[in-house]
Design a protein around this motif. Structure first.
Motif, short mmCIF file in Angstrom:
data_model
loop_
_atom_site.label_atom_id
_atom_site.label_comp_id
_atom_site.label_asym_id
_atom_site.label_seq_id
_atom_site.Cartn_x
_atom_site.Cartn_y
_atom_site.Cartn_z
N ASP A 104 -43.29 10.65 -5.27
CA ASP A 104 -42.95 9.64 -6.26
C ASP A 104 -41.47 9.27 -6.23
O ASP A 104 -41.11 8.11 -6.37
CB ASP A 104 -43.35 10.11 -7.66
N GLN A 105 -40.61 10.29 -6.05
CA GLN A 105 -39.18 9.98 -6.07
C GLN A 105 -38.80 9.05 -4.92
O GLN A 105 -37.97 8.15 -5.08
CB GLN A 105 -38.33 11.26 -6.04
N ASP A 106 -39.46 9.22 -3.76
CA ASP A 106 -39.18 8.33 -2.63
C ASP A 106 -39.66 6.91 -2.94
O ASP A 106 -38.97 5.93 -2.67
CB ASP A 106 -39.85 8.85 -1.36
N LEU B 247 -40.00 5.46 -5.78
CA LEU B 247 -39.11 4.82 -6.77
C LEU B 247 -37.84 4.31 -6.10
O LEU B 247 -37.46 3.15 -6.26
CB LEU B 247 -38.76 5.82 -7.87
N VAL B 248 -37.18 5.19 -5.34
CA VAL B 248 -35.89 4.83 -4.75
C VAL B 248 -36.05 3.70 -3.73
O VAL B 248 -35.24 2.77 -3.68
CB VAL B 248 -35.22 6.08 -4.13
N GLN C 264 -36.35 0.49 -5.62
CA GLN C 264 -35.09 0.09 -6.25
C GLN C 264 -34.10 -0.43 -5.20
O GLN C 264 -33.44 -1.44 -5.43
CB GLN C 264 -34.50 1.27 -7.02
N ASP D 221 -48.17 10.95 -9.51
CA ASP D 221 -48.34 11.60 -10.80
C ASP D 221 -48.56 10.48 -11.83
O ASP D 221 -47.68 9.65 -12.03
CB ASP D 221 -47.06 12.38 -11.12
N ASN E 261 -45.92 9.25 -14.13
CA ASN E 261 -44.80 8.48 -13.60
C ASN E 261 -45.04 6.97 -13.64
O ASN E 261 -44.10 6.19 -13.49
CB ASN E 261 -44.47 8.91 -12.17
N ILE F 81 -43.07 5.77 -16.47
CA ILE F 81 -41.65 5.96 -16.21
C ILE F 81 -41.12 4.89 -15.26
O ILE F 81 -40.09 4.29 -15.50
CB ILE F 81 -41.41 7.37 -15.63
N PHE F 82 -41.86 4.63 -14.19
CA PHE F 82 -41.43 3.62 -13.22
C PHE F 82 -41.30 2.27 -13.90
O PHE F 82 -40.33 1.54 -13.68
CB PHE F 82 -42.43 3.53 -12.06
N LYS G 38 -40.73 1.67 -17.01
CA LYS G 38 -39.56 1.70 -17.89
C LYS G 38 -38.26 1.56 -17.10
O LYS G 38 -37.27 1.07 -17.61
CB LYS G 38 -39.52 3.02 -18.69
N LEU G 39 -38.27 2.05 -15.87
CA LEU G 39 -37.07 1.95 -15.03
C LEU G 39 -37.06 0.62 -14.27
O LEU G 39 -36.24 0.41 -13.38
CB LEU G 39 -37.00 3.13 -14.05
#
Lengths: 225, 146
Positions: free
Chosen positions: A76-78, A80-81, A84, A101, A104, A107-108, A110-111
């Protein structure tokens, strides 16, 4: 349309195959050299080997001229980045991240990154398919924000025999089409619903349960709203 | 202590454990999060804070660390993207007042400056120190020559 997909495995392969078949220009970024070689052999797509979280690699893959970036890696972190970087640095109009997840997903969003969760989509599909017997078909569209549901009206349905205009539909719901004896009817207020009709409903997850209750009379519905 | 802060650190490697030890010794309440239990061995015996084992990219883990109450949040794992994601979650969802993420890739650093996330890039910091050393060496050399 030009689509840039970052990911791995079968989902990546079959998505790319689908997109290239539609005539989209597809670019893949994948870290694994062997998988890249395989993909390049099997697909009519450009394959770039490297870390898509690295702006240089995204640039090489032509992010600047891409219409859509789809990040579907298992991390997930990959995802997202990558999305972005694509939107902030390369101005890609649409970047969509897979939230492995399901927490997330929110969260995504919201970001500021569009996201989807396969757990949500498949989960709600299974729940909705199995929780009501009268549902014959269900299709989530708009990344699960809208449901298209086909039901068969049972004889005991609270709406059987009533005119459409007399049925108090919740807001943001629609009877799109009625199929009677194989004939599709796009209904107006004066059309009557009959037992045995196949009714196609447009609903949102928030009102889906209520609308189905109204048409089927079944109370077993568990809203996931 | 009045000015004791509640500090959450993600990643208990060399940097994370060092920060945790120092801050704990200075009297702050420290929580360290790491995926691997054995990394907590890096902490000194004097460390009096809490250890949370788990993946910080999971909301549940950050909630367990009581991020809502945190004054300071550091992301120090060796994965840039993990640090960037958890730092954004800390800043924008849990509203932690001070958030700092370690990011190795200077290109990623620039993008996250624009997204309002403060980052520290060890590469840039080290390069600056080296360049300063060169500059001061030059001026020292220049003085000798005169």
């Amino acid at each position: 349309m030009k689509v840039l997909i970052v990911g791995t495995g079968q989902t990546l392969y079959f998505l790319c195959r689908r997109f290239t078949a539609k005539g989209y220009e597809v670019v893949i970024i994948n870290r694994n050299r062997e998988e890249c070689t395989q993909l390049a052999r099997q697909l009519a797509a450009t394959v770039v080997c490297g870390d898509a979280g690295d702006a240089t690699i995204l640039g090489e893959a032509g992010a600047m001229s891409t219409d859509v970036v789809l990040a579907i890696t298992p991390n997930d972190q990959d995802n997202l980045v990558i999305c972005q970087l694509a939107s902030v640095q390369f101005g890609v109009p649409r970047a969509i991240a897979l939230a492995n997840d399901p927490d997330n997903f929110e969260i995504f969003e919201k970001l500021g990154v569009s996201a989807f969760s396969t757990t949500h989509i498949v989960g709600s599909l299974i729940e909705q398919q199995t929780s009501l017997e009268q549902i014959v078909n269900l299709l989530p569209v708009g990344e699960g924000r809208v449901n298209v549901t086909e039901i068969v009206l049972a004889a005991g349905s609270p709406v059987a025999g009533r005119c459409l205009k007399d049925i108090a539909l919740p807001e943001n719901a629609l009877v799109a089409v009625v199929i009677r004896g194989g004939q599709p009817i796009v209904p107006r207020g004066t059309n009557q619903l009959l037992a045995g009709d196949r009714v196609v409903l447009i609903t949102l997850p928030a009102n889906h349960g209520r609308v189905l209750n109204l048409f089927t009379g079944e109370e077993t519905w568990r809203s996931r709203g | 202590m009045n000015n004791s802060l509640y500090i959450v650190i993600v990643g208990c490697g060399r940097l994370g454990s060092h920060l945790a030890d120092q801050l704990s010794r200075a009297g702050h309440s420290v929580v360290v999060i790491d995926k691997k239990e054995d990394t907590f061995n890096e902490l000194s015996a004097a460390f009096s804070g809490f250890r949370v084992m788990g993946d910080a990219t999971r909301m549940a883990v950050l909630k367990e660390a009581k991020l809502k109450q945190a004054d300071v949040f550091f992301a120090t794992t060796h994965e840039d993207n993990v640090n960037l994601m958890v730092a954004q979650v800390a800043r924008k969802i849990f509203r932690v007042p001070q958030v700092l993420a370690r990011v190795f890739d200077p290109k990623r650093e620039q993008v996250y400056d624009r997204l309002g996330i403060e980052t520290i890039c060890p590469t840039s910091v080290a390069a600056e120190v080296f360049l300063m050393a060169v500059a001061s060496g030059q001026s020292a050399g220049g003085q000798e020559a005169t």
